[in-house]
Design a protein around this motif. Structure first.
Motif, PDB file in Angstrom:
ATOM      1  N   UNK A 222       0.841  -1.209   0.000  1.00 13.17           N
ATOM      2  CA  UNK A 222       0.000   0.000   0.000  1.00 13.17           C
ATOM      3  C   UNK A 222       0.871   1.252   0.000  1.00 13.17           C
ATOM      4  N   UNK A 223       1.880   1.275   0.880  1.00 12.52           N
ATOM      5  CA  UNK A 223       2.761   2.440   0.980  1.00 12.52           C
ATOM      6  C   UNK A 223       3.546   2.689  -0.292  1.00 12.52           C
ATOM      7  N   UNK A 224       4.102   1.622  -0.854  1.00 14.13           N
ATOM      8  CA  UNK A 224       4.919   1.751  -2.064  1.00 14.13           C
ATOM      9  C   UNK A 224       4.089   2.216  -3.263  1.00 14.13           C
ATOM     10  N   UNK A 225       2.928   1.595  -3.450  1.00 13.65           N
ATOM     11  CA  UNK A 225       2.076   1.958  -4.587  1.00 13.65           C
ATOM     12  C   UNK A 225       1.513   3.374  -4.434  1.00 13.65           C
ATOM     13  N   UNK A 226       1.139   3.738  -3.203  1.00 18.04           N
ATOM     14  CA  UNK A 226       0.638   5.097  -2.960  1.00 18.04           C
ATOM     15  C   UNK A 226       1.734   6.121  -3.215  1.00 18.04           C
ATOM     16  N   UNK A 227       2.928   5.825  -2.735  1.00 17.42           N
ATOM     17  CA  UNK A 227       4.077   6.713  -2.918  1.00 17.42           C
ATOM     18  C   UNK A 227       4.370   6.914  -4.402  1.00 17.42           C
ATOM     19  N   UNK A 228       4.406   5.817  -5.153  1.00 17.97           N
ATOM     20  CA  UNK A 228       4.689   5.881  -6.593  1.00 17.97           C
ATOM     21  C   UNK A 228       3.574   6.627  -7.325  1.00 17.97           C
ATOM     22  N   UNK A 229       2.324   6.367  -6.921  1.00 18.41           N
ATOM     23  CA  UNK A 229       1.177   7.002  -7.574  1.00 18.41           C
ATOM     24  C   UNK A 229       1.183   8.508  -7.368  1.00 18.41           C
ATOM     25  N   UNK A 230       1.570   8.962  -6.173  1.00 21.61           N
ATOM     26  CA  UNK A 230       1.641  10.400  -5.890  1.00 21.61           C
ATOM     27  C   UNK A 230       2.643  11.076  -6.829  1.00 21.61           C
ATOM     28  N   UNK A 231       3.812  10.458  -6.966  1.00 19.54           N
ATOM     29  CA  UNK A 231       4.850  11.021  -7.845  1.00 19.54           C
ATOM     30  C   UNK A 231       4.370  11.047  -9.297  1.00 19.54           C
ATOM     31  N   UNK A 232       3.798   9.940  -9.755  1.00 20.96           N
ATOM     32  CA  UNK A 232       3.363   9.816 -11.147  1.00 20.96           C
ATOM     33  C   UNK A 232       2.283  10.839 -11.488  1.00 20.96           C
ATOM     34  N   UNK A 233       1.245  10.915 -10.646  1.00 22.49           N
ATOM     35  CA  UNK A 233       0.142  11.855 -10.904  1.00 22.49           C
ATOM     36  C   UNK A 233       0.634  13.295 -10.849  1.00 22.49           C
ATOM     37  N   UNK A 234       1.489  13.606  -9.862  1.00 21.51           N
ATOM     38  CA  UNK A 234       2.030  14.957  -9.726  1.00 21.51           C
ATOM     39  C   UNK A 234       2.764  15.397 -10.975  1.00 21.51           C
ATOM     40  N   UNK A 235       3.643  14.544 -11.480  1.00 22.42           N
ATOM     41  CA  UNK A 235       4.446  14.895 -12.647  1.00 22.42           C
ATOM     42  C   UNK A 235       3.601  14.986 -13.909  1.00 22.42           C
ATOM     43  N   UNK A 236       2.674  14.061 -14.082  1.00 25.17           N
ATOM     44  CA  UNK A 236       1.803  14.081 -15.264  1.00 25.17           C
ATOM     45  C   UNK A 236       0.978  15.366 -15.300  1.00 25.17           C
ATOM     46  N   UNK A 237       0.407  15.758 -14.154  1.00 26.91           N
ATOM     47  CA  UNK A 237      -0.424  16.968 -14.098  1.00 26.91           C
ATOM     48  C   UNK A 237       0.417  18.220 -14.338  1.00 26.91           C
ATOM     49  N   UNK A 238       1.559  18.309 -13.642  1.00 27.21           N
ATOM     50  CA  UNK A 238       2.385  19.514 -13.749  1.00 27.21           C
ATOM     51  C   UNK A 238       3.025  19.657 -15.120  1.00 27.21           C
ATOM     52  N   UNK A 239       3.428  18.540 -15.727  1.00 28.53           N
ATOM     53  CA  UNK A 239       3.969  18.618 -17.086  1.00 28.53           C
ATOM     54  C   UNK A 239       2.927  19.105 -18.066  1.00 28.53           C
ATOM     55  N   UNK A 240       1.679  18.707 -17.819  1.00 28.59           N
ATOM     56  CA  UNK A 240       0.588  19.150 -18.682  1.00 28.59           C
ATOM     57  C   UNK A 240       0.284  20.638 -18.500  1.00 28.59           C
ATOM     58  N   UNK A 241       0.382  21.115 -17.259  1.00 29.21           N
ATOM     59  CA  UNK A 241       0.065  22.515 -16.955  1.00 29.21           C
ATOM     60  C   UNK A 241       1.191  23.465 -17.355  1.00 29.21           C
ATOM     61  N   UNK A 242       2.439  22.991 -17.139  1.00 23.96           N
ATOM     62  CA  UNK A 242       3.586  23.870 -17.407  1.00 23.96           C
ATOM     63  C   UNK A 242       4.176  23.653 -18.794  1.00 23.96           C
TER      64      UNK A 242
END
Length: 242
Positions: A222-242
């Motif tokens: 749970x911790x590993x997948x949540x941690x990875x998911x936070x990074x992935x979603x953050x980068x995908x959203x910010x790359x799209x916005x910036x």
């Protein structure tokens, strides 16, 4: 880009510039919450002053820090009324969501984008500046805020509290999680997707013996997948916005 800058400042002011002990005192004393909001106001003004008209940014920072104070007070009251462990993740998530809505809402209401300085006009078209903002925003999300989010998640799904002796292991796990997210973020930002598997494998090898414990294995996953998911979603959203 301006919204990304504002979100980054919020997260830095709300997490980096206060310890967990101070955060706990903030729940108990109204004066501590007020002091935190004042520091929050100063940080916003200090960082934004070079790239915005000073009068406008003081007004914006004052409104944001005031809303920040009241949102935190309401959350603290709710936590006292509903002290159940399973609600901590919900309260934390909803609290941060309200902060984001306030920041974005007042950004549009006060039309902040039309009050930028000449310095920002020059910088916004610079590719290095965009990259800098991207990295700052990513790391302002995936370090302390992500750690607190994951900890609240574990508290919400765990039926019991742990003894103080367990705190050292939790601290070590927190540091490992931050390092893991930092490395994965750098790899994703530089399109080195193949190396991410090595990071997760190295982490799994270090915990190999403990995997025999079903309870630990489930929480680890749970911790590993949540941690990875936070990074992935953050980068995908910010790359799209910036």
């Amino acid at each position: 880009m301006i919204i990304a800058i504002l979100i980054s400042i919020h997260l830095l002011a709300d997490f980096l510039f206060q310890t967990s002990a101070y955060s706990e005192r903030k729940r108990q004393a109204l004066s501590t919450s007020f002091l935190h909001s004042f520091i929050y106001f100063i940080i916003f003004v200090a960082i934004l002053a070079p790239i915005f008209e000073i009068k406008k940014i003081i007004l914006f920072s004052l409104i944001i820090s005031t809303s920040h104070f009241f949102i935190n007070v309401i959350k603290n009251k709710l936590e006292k009324i509903f002290p159940q462990r399973r609600l901590q993740f919900l309260f934390f998530s909803f609290n941060q969501l309200l902060h984001f809505i306030a920041i974005v809402g007042f950004y549009y209401i006060l039309n902040i984008e039309n009050f930028t300085s000449q310095l920002y006009i020059v910088l916004k078209d610079c590719e290095y500046f965009k990259t800098f903002i991207l990295y700052i925003t990513v790391f302002s999300i995936i370090l302390d805020p992500a750690s607190v989010l994951i900890r609240k998640l574990f508290i919400s799904i765990s039926p019991k509290t742990y003894p103080k002796a367990y705190s050292e292991e939790l601290k070590a796990g927190n540091i490992i999680g931050k390092l893991e997210r930092t490395i994965i973020a750098i790899l994703l930002l530089n399109n080195q997707f193949g190396l991410i598997g090595f990071v997760l494998t190295a982490k799994s090898i270090a915990r190999f013996k403990q995997m025999e414990n079903k309870n630990f294995a489930e929480k680890y996953l749970i911790g590993t997948l949540t941690s990875f998911l936070i990074v992935l979603i953050t980068i995908l959203i910010l790359k799209g916005l910036l």
